[in-house]
Design a protein around this motif. Structure first.
Motif, short mmCIF file in Angstrom:
data_model
loop_
_atom_site.label_atom_id
_atom_site.label_comp_id
_atom_site.label_asym_id
_atom_site.label_seq_id
_atom_site.Cartn_x
_atom_site.Cartn_y
_atom_site.Cartn_z
N LEU A 155 -0.34 -11.82 -4.61
CA LEU A 155 -0.80 -10.56 -3.53
C LEU A 155 -0.91 -11.14 -2.20
O LEU A 155 -0.65 -10.27 -1.05
N CYS A 163 1.31 -3.67 -5.44
CA CYS A 163 0.10 -4.03 -5.33
C CYS A 163 -0.92 -3.24 -6.44
O CYS A 163 -1.56 -3.98 -7.00
N LEU A 171 -6.22 -6.67 -0.25
CA LEU A 171 -5.66 -5.51 -0.36
C LEU A 171 -6.36 -4.41 0.60
O LEU A 171 -5.77 -3.59 0.88
#
Length: 169
Positions: free
Chosen positions: A149, A42, A23
């Motif tokens: 992710l 996310c 991320l």
């Protein structure tokens, strides 16, 4: 910490690092934008990992914290969103705090220790018998979501956890 739990926790820590690392560098807009057809962002997935994984399984189930143990009673989708007004920094800080709290629970646990609480109203016929099995379950879930992710990040900007395109020569 017991050696067996230490090895499993080390693997879990690697997946936690993966979640945060994949991320890293995303804009506020990209962190909040739904990318997959299911509609989660996310940040929403990070919130799910915070509440429904780190907080639920460790302080809730293993330690039996009554403030946590019943949190999923509202339904499985209850924590797949970021509350209005909650900042990105708050979502990340809440995740890190939940991990630290989970680690404290694990530090005092033994592999054969039975859970102090079990959400029978959620899973009346399924039960994980001990801390070992709970930690394996959590490790599997976090690894699965870190893969989600990965795919989402690659769709957003082409970045992968390995860095750049895995297909570039």
């Amino acid at each position: 910490m017991n050696a067996e739990l230490g090895v499993l926790k080390g693997a879990l820590d690697s997946q936690r690092e993966h979640v945060l690392g994949v991320l890293e560098g995303l804009s506020e807009e990209d962190l909040r934008r739904p990318v997959l057809p299911s509609g989660w962002s996310c940040l929403a997935l990070l919130r799910h990992l915070t509440l429904d994984v780190e907080r639920f399984w460790f302080p809730g189930v293993i330690a039996g914290d009554p403030d946590v143990a019943g949190q999923l009673a509202a339904g499985a989708e209850a924590h797949w969103y970021v509350p209005e007004g909650m900042t990105t920094d708050e979502v990340f800080a809440e995740y890190r705090a939940a991990v630290a709290r989970a680690d404290a629970v694990l530090a005092a646990a033994e592999p054969e220790q039975e859970p102090a609480a079990w959400p029978v109203e959620i899973w009346p016929t399924w039960r994980l018998p001990d801390v070992r099995h709970i930690l394996i379950h959590v490790l599997t879930e976090v690894a699965c979501h870190s893969g989600h992710l990965d795919a989402t990040r690659e769709l957003i900007d082409g970045t992968t956890w390995l860095g750049g395109s895995p297909y570039a020569g």
